[in-house]
Write an enzyme that holds these catalytic residues in place. Sequence first.
Site, PDB file in Angstrom:
ATOM      1  N   LYS A   1       1.365   7.463   3.954  1.00  0.00           N
ATOM      2  CA  LYS A   1       0.844   6.098   4.033  1.00  0.00           C
ATOM      3  C   LYS A   1       0.276   5.777   5.415  1.00  0.00           C
ATOM      4  CE  LYS A   1       4.621   4.954   0.932  1.00  0.00           C
ATOM      5  NZ  LYS A   1       5.945   4.309   0.845  1.00  0.00           N
TER       6      LYS A   1
ATOM      7  N   HIS B   1      -3.953 -14.819   8.869  1.00  0.00           N
ATOM      8  CA  HIS B   1      -3.179 -13.579   8.976  1.00  0.00           C
ATOM      9  C   HIS B   1      -3.971 -12.460   9.648  1.00  0.00           C
ATOM     10  CE1 HIS B   1      -0.192 -15.587   6.628  1.00  0.00           C
ATOM     11  NE2 HIS B   1      -0.997 -15.699   5.588  1.00  0.00           N
TER      12      HIS B   1
ATOM     13  N   PRO C   1       0.815  -1.217   0.000  1.00  0.00           N
ATOM     14  CA  PRO C   1       0.000   0.000   0.000  1.00  0.00           C
ATOM     15  C   PRO C   1       0.848   1.266   0.000  1.00  0.00           C
ATOM     16  CG  PRO C   1      -0.150  -1.109   2.120  1.00  0.00           C
ATOM     17  CD  PRO C   1       0.684  -1.975   1.239  1.00  0.00           C
ATOM     18  N   GLU C   2       0.659   2.100  -1.011  1.00  0.00           N
ATOM     19  CA  GLU C   2       1.240   3.439  -1.062  1.00  0.00           C
ATOM     20  C   GLU C   2       0.066   4.421  -0.947  1.00  0.00           C
ATOM     21  OE1 GLU C   2       3.994   3.771  -4.380  1.00  0.00           O
ATOM     22  OE2 GLU C   2       4.378   1.634  -4.335  1.00  0.00           O
TER      23      GLU C   2
ATOM     24  N   ARG D   1      16.055  -0.912  -3.670  1.00  0.00           N
ATOM     25  CA  ARG D   1      14.776  -1.346  -4.228  1.00  0.00           C
ATOM     26  C   ARG D   1      14.933  -1.778  -5.676  1.00  0.00           C
ATOM     27  NH1 ARG D   1      13.809  -1.853  -0.103  1.00  0.00           N
ATOM     28  NH2 ARG D   1      12.578  -0.697   1.401  1.00  0.00           N
TER      29      ARG D   1
ATOM     30  N   ARG E   1      21.502  21.356  -4.017  1.00  0.00           N
ATOM     31  CA  ARG E   1      22.837  20.845  -3.733  1.00  0.00           C
ATOM     32  C   ARG E   1      22.876  19.339  -3.493  1.00  0.00           C
ATOM     33  NH1 ARG E   1      22.638  25.679  -1.353  1.00  0.00           N
ATOM     34  NH2 ARG E   1      21.773  24.809   0.540  1.00  0.00           N
TER      35      ARG E   1
ATOM     36  N   ARG F   1       3.017 -10.410   6.751  1.00  0.00           N
ATOM     37  CA  ARG F   1       4.402 -10.349   7.198  1.00  0.00           C
ATOM     38  C   ARG F   1       4.577  -9.642   8.538  1.00  0.00           C
ATOM     39  NH1 ARG F   1       7.490  -8.980   1.764  1.00  0.00           N
ATOM     40  NH2 ARG F   1       9.282  -8.977   3.110  1.00  0.00           N
TER      41      ARG F   1
END
Length: 286
Positions: free
Chosen positions: A58, A106, A2-3, A276, A166, A125
């Site tokens: 999120k 779960h 989920p984002e 990633r 920068r 998880r």
Amino acid sequence: MPELPEVETIRSDLEKKIKGLKFTGVEIRLPKIIKSGASKLLTELKNKEILSVNRKGKLIYFTLSDELFLIVHLRMTGQLIYKNKKQIIAGGHSDTLEQVQVPNKHTHVILELSDDSKIYYNDLRQFGVIKTANKNELEKELKKYGTDPILEKFPLDEFEKILGNRSTRNIKAFLLDQKKVSGLGNIYVDEVLFLSRVLPERTVQSLKKSEIKLIHEHIVKVLKLAIKERGTTFNNYSDADGNKGNFLKHLKVYQRAGKECLVCKNEIYKIKLAGRGTHFCKKCQK
DNA sequence: CTTCTTGTTACTGA
DNA sequence: ATCAGTAACAAGAA
């Protein structure tokens, strides 16, 4: 995973269903998910009214009566599945085969509401976080997140200010940093950079003004479209009703390694960047 | 069997 | 201070 668009879909769905209801009970099957202390959760939540369901980046938080907040972060595989009384009596059997059945192995936390509906927190998880917070603690938590491009005003000059001129950091890592801009994750960063025709390895300081403008534009565009499509279901994500998101069909590079670029037909490459999996087209992105 | 997956934090070393 | 890289967390897919 989920984002922002997935979390927003869950937030808005949930709010419609539970606003004005009270918490009546909790069932905690895996205490470590409750970071504020599992043993006191019931007494904290009992009879508190849900005034609104909110989000930043999120992070989801329920605003409750008596200035209490319930914070939920789904991390990688967390789900919040809502079932009304009728659906629960039907034995968790859902209308379509696509939907997530609950409770399942779960399901770690179940929140019970005053109309006998329930919210099931699933997390394969077990990285997710649920915790209560007072106003101070919530504000401290929200400070960890940078501008939310959907929730807040996000003009180009503010994005330029956030980027600075920068930084030697690569743009992919920068966009993933929730302290800078909150809500983007691996899928949408890859998509935004492809649409902006900018390589993910490019350093922030190397970006031209025109490229920054394109990145800014596509952050907002991609997130809005993904919210409209109710998110991307790649693996595990589902909305509050246990249904999948529809953004998959819009993906240009994510999960397309080795396939043809949809624009130029060259191969889509996948490298590791910022820890990633990172997908891009060598020809389209400069 | 090994490798890979992702969000976030913690740590190390440059 | 800044940043890159990696491990950790856990379970499952390939």
